[in-house]
Design a protein around this motif. Sequence first.
Motif, PDB file in Angstrom:
ATOM      1  N   ALA A 139       0.837  -1.201   0.000  1.00  0.00           N
ATOM      2  CA  ALA A 139       0.000   0.000   0.000  1.00  0.00           C
ATOM      3  C   ALA A 139       0.873   1.252   0.000  1.00  0.00           C
ATOM      4  CB  ALA A 139      -0.927  -0.008   1.212  1.00  0.00           C
ATOM      5  N   VAL A 140       1.922   1.253   0.829  1.00  0.00           N
ATOM      6  CA  VAL A 140       2.840   2.400   0.871  1.00  0.00           C
ATOM      7  C   VAL A 140       3.533   2.580  -0.477  1.00  0.00           C
ATOM      8  CG1 VAL A 140       4.976   3.262   1.924  1.00  0.00           C
ATOM      9  CG2 VAL A 140       3.175   2.303   3.368  1.00  0.00           C
ATOM     10  N   ALA A 141       3.960   1.480  -1.088  1.00  0.00           N
ATOM     11  CA  ALA A 141       4.615   1.565  -2.399  1.00  0.00           C
ATOM     12  C   ALA A 141       3.664   2.120  -3.459  1.00  0.00           C
ATOM     13  CB  ALA A 141       5.109   0.179  -2.812  1.00  0.00           C
ATOM     14  N   ASP A 142       2.360   1.898  -3.280  1.00  0.00           N
ATOM     15  CA  ASP A 142       1.354   2.415  -4.215  1.00  0.00           C
ATOM     16  C   ASP A 142       0.902   3.831  -3.866  1.00  0.00           C
ATOM     17  OD1 ASP A 142       1.459   0.046  -5.595  1.00  0.00           O
ATOM     18  OD2 ASP A 142      -0.349  -0.795  -4.675  1.00  0.00           O
ATOM     19  N   GLY A 143       1.529   4.436  -2.835  1.00  0.00           N
ATOM     20  CA  GLY A 143       1.206   5.806  -2.469  1.00  0.00           C
ATOM     21  C   GLY A 143       0.051   5.940  -1.484  1.00  0.00           C
ATOM     22  N   LEU A 144      -0.313   4.867  -0.820  1.00  0.00           N
ATOM     23  CA  LEU A 144      -1.402   4.892   0.146  1.00  0.00           C
ATOM     24  C   LEU A 144      -0.836   4.824   1.561  1.00  0.00           C
ATOM     25  CD1 LEU A 144      -3.677   2.278  -1.654  1.00  0.00           C
ATOM     26  CD2 LEU A 144      -3.884   4.757  -1.754  1.00  0.00           C
ATOM     27  N   TRP A 145      -1.711   4.960   2.555  1.00  0.00           N
ATOM     28  CA  TRP A 145      -1.296   4.783   3.943  1.00  0.00           C
ATOM     29  C   TRP A 145      -1.054   3.306   4.215  1.00  0.00           C
ATOM     30  CZ3 TRP A 145      -0.127   9.019   6.536  1.00  0.00           C
ATOM     31  CH2 TRP A 145      -0.728  10.205   6.175  1.00  0.00           C
ATOM     32  N   ARG A 146      -0.221   3.005   5.191  1.00  0.00           N
ATOM     33  CA  ARG A 146       0.106   1.616   5.522  1.00  0.00           C
ATOM     34  C   ARG A 146      -1.139   0.819   5.925  1.00  0.00           C
ATOM     35  NH1 ARG A 146       4.491  -0.811   5.832  1.00  0.00           N
ATOM     36  NH2 ARG A 146       5.731   1.079   5.847  1.00  0.00           N
ATOM     37  N   ASN A 147      -2.072   1.440   6.610  1.00  0.00           N
ATOM     38  CA  ASN A 147      -3.307   0.746   7.020  1.00  0.00           C
ATOM     39  C   ASN A 147      -4.521   1.350   6.314  1.00  0.00           C
ATOM     40  OD1 ASN A 147      -3.283   3.174   8.327  1.00  0.00           O
ATOM     41  ND2 ASN A 147      -3.910   2.375  10.312  1.00  0.00           N
ATOM     42  N   ASP A 148      -4.354   1.679   5.055  1.00  0.00           N
ATOM     43  CA  ASP A 148      -5.378   2.367   4.272  1.00  0.00           C
ATOM     44  C   ASP A 148      -6.664   1.539   4.175  1.00  0.00           C
ATOM     45  OD1 ASP A 148      -6.781   3.513   1.840  1.00  0.00           O
ATOM     46  OD2 ASP A 148      -5.046   4.846   2.016  1.00  0.00           O
ATOM     47  N   ARG A 149      -7.785   2.204   4.385  1.00  0.00           N
ATOM     48  CA  ARG A 149      -9.086   1.531   4.355  1.00  0.00           C
ATOM     49  C   ARG A 149      -9.475   1.085   2.949  1.00  0.00           C
ATOM     50  NH1 ARG A 149     -12.988   4.529   8.728  1.00  0.00           N
ATOM     51  NH2 ARG A 149     -11.618   4.211  10.501  1.00  0.00           N
ATOM     52  N   ARG A 150      -8.794   1.597   1.936  1.00  0.00           N
ATOM     53  CA  ARG A 150      -9.048   1.123   0.574  1.00  0.00           C
ATOM     54  C   ARG A 150      -8.368  -0.215   0.318  1.00  0.00           C
ATOM     55  NH1 ARG A 150      -7.126   6.656  -2.009  1.00  0.00           N
ATOM     56  NH2 ARG A 150      -5.829   6.454  -0.162  1.00  0.00           N
ATOM     57  N   VAL A 151      -7.400  -0.569   1.161  1.00  0.00           N
ATOM     58  CA  VAL A 151      -6.689  -1.846   1.049  1.00  0.00           C
ATOM     59  C   VAL A 151      -7.257  -2.852   2.041  1.00  0.00           C
ATOM     60  CG1 VAL A 151      -4.454  -2.981   1.291  1.00  0.00           C
ATOM     61  CG2 VAL A 151      -4.583  -0.703   0.258  1.00  0.00           C
ATOM     62  N   PHE A 152      -7.403  -2.416   3.298  1.00  0.00           N
ATOM     63  CA  PHE A 152      -7.905  -3.288   4.358  1.00  0.00           C
ATOM     64  C   PHE A 152      -9.409  -3.086   4.474  1.00  0.00           C
ATOM     65  CE2 PHE A 152      -3.435  -2.669   5.251  1.00  0.00           C
ATOM     66  CZ  PHE A 152      -3.022  -3.987   5.384  1.00  0.00           C
ATOM     67  N   LEU A 153     -10.140  -3.853   3.710  1.00  0.00           N
ATOM     68  CA  LEU A 153     -11.587  -3.725   3.616  1.00  0.00           C
ATOM     69  C   LEU A 153     -12.278  -4.432   4.779  1.00  0.00           C
ATOM     70  CD1 LEU A 153     -11.853  -4.546  -0.188  1.00  0.00           C
ATOM     71  CD2 LEU A 153     -11.837  -2.286   0.884  1.00  0.00           C
ATOM     72  N   PRO A 154     -13.517  -4.059   5.088  1.00  0.00           N
ATOM     73  CA  PRO A 154     -14.260  -4.763   6.137  1.00  0.00           C
ATOM     74  C   PRO A 154     -14.293  -6.265   5.887  1.00  0.00           C
ATOM     75  CG  PRO A 154     -15.415  -2.769   5.535  1.00  0.00           C
ATOM     76  CD  PRO A 154     -14.276  -2.928   4.548  1.00  0.00           C
ATOM     77  N   GLY A 155     -14.043  -7.021   6.943  1.00  0.00           N
ATOM     78  CA  GLY A 155     -14.013  -8.470   6.837  1.00  0.00           C
ATOM     79  C   GLY A 155     -12.619  -9.052   6.769  1.00  0.00           C
ATOM     80  N   VAL A 156     -11.607  -8.210   6.518  1.00  0.00           N
ATOM     81  CA  VAL A 156     -10.223  -8.680   6.475  1.00  0.00           C
ATOM     82  C   VAL A 156      -9.752  -8.885   7.912  1.00  0.00           C
ATOM     83  CG1 VAL A 156      -7.859  -8.038   5.877  1.00  0.00           C
ATOM     84  CG2 VAL A 156      -9.710  -7.514   4.309  1.00  0.00           C
ATOM     85  N   GLY A 157      -9.011  -9.946   8.141  1.00  0.00           N
ATOM     86  CA  GLY A 157      -8.490 -10.217   9.472  1.00  0.00           C
ATOM     87  C   GLY A 157      -7.089 -10.793   9.405  1.00  0.00           C
ATOM     88  N   TRP A 158      -6.369 -10.682  10.516  1.00  0.00           N
ATOM     89  CA  TRP A 158      -5.002 -11.204  10.581  1.00  0.00           C
ATOM     90  C   TRP A 158      -4.647 -11.542  12.017  1.00  0.00           C
ATOM     91  CZ3 TRP A 158      -6.431  -6.303   9.299  1.00  0.00           C
ATOM     92  CH2 TRP A 158      -6.116  -5.292  10.194  1.00  0.00           C
ATOM     93  N   PHE A 159      -3.655 -12.414  12.140  1.00  0.00           N
ATOM     94  CA  PHE A 159      -3.086 -12.729  13.441  1.00  0.00           C
ATOM     95  C   PHE A 159      -2.048 -11.671  13.750  1.00  0.00           C
ATOM     96  CE2 PHE A 159      -4.446 -16.878  11.816  1.00  0.00           C
ATOM     97  CZ  PHE A 159      -5.241 -17.277  12.863  1.00  0.00           C
ATOM     98  N   ASN A 160      -2.054 -11.149  14.976  1.00  0.00           N
ATOM     99  CA  ASN A 160      -1.155 -10.055  15.321  1.00  0.00           C
ATOM    100  C   ASN A 160      -0.233 -10.484  16.452  1.00  0.00           C
ATOM    101  OD1 ASN A 160       0.067  -7.616  15.700  1.00  0.00           O
ATOM    102  ND2 ASN A 160      -1.810  -6.461  15.415  1.00  0.00           N
ATOM    103  N   ASP A 161       0.976 -10.885  16.108  1.00  0.00           N
ATOM    104  CA  ASP A 161       1.886 -11.430  17.104  1.00  0.00           C
ATOM    105  C   ASP A 161       2.479 -10.389  18.044  1.00  0.00           C
ATOM    106  OD1 ASP A 161       3.523 -10.257  15.222  1.00  0.00           O
ATOM    107  OD2 ASP A 161       4.806 -12.016  14.947  1.00  0.00           O
TER     108      ASP A 161
END
Length: 108
Positions: free
Chosen positions: A21-43
Motif C-alpha cells: 500500500a505504501v509503495a502504491d502511495g497509500l497509507w500503511r493501514n489504508d481503508r481502501r486496502v484493508f476492507l471490512p471483513g479482512v483479518g489477521w493474526f497479530n503477534d
Amino acid sequence: MTKLFEKLMSFDEYRALGDRAVADGLWRNDRRVFLPGVGWFNDWYLDRDLDRDFLPPHYYRDWAGKRLPIELVCPDGNIWCADSARCRPPFRNDLAHRSDLISPTIPR
C-alpha cells in the motif's frame, strides 16, 4: 452485511500488504486496502502485553500457545482486536456476546 474473508492473514502477510500500500502511495493501514471483513493474526500483542493486562485471562487460559491474537476490520472500517481485554466490538447489535444465544451444549 460484511462478509469475512475465508482466511486470516499471518502478520507477515499483513505487513507485506501494508508495504505494498505504501509503495502504491497509500497509507500503511489504508481503508481502501484493508476492507471490512479482512483479518489477521497479530503477534506483537504478545510483546506488548508484558504485564498481562491487554489480553484477557481467558486468552491465556484457552488460546495462548494455540493461536496468536486476532484483529479484524469492522463494517465501519475500524480495526478491532477480538482478543483485547478492554475492547468490546465497536459495532452495534453485537450478538456474539449475548449469553442467551450460546448453545447450552457448548462448553463455556
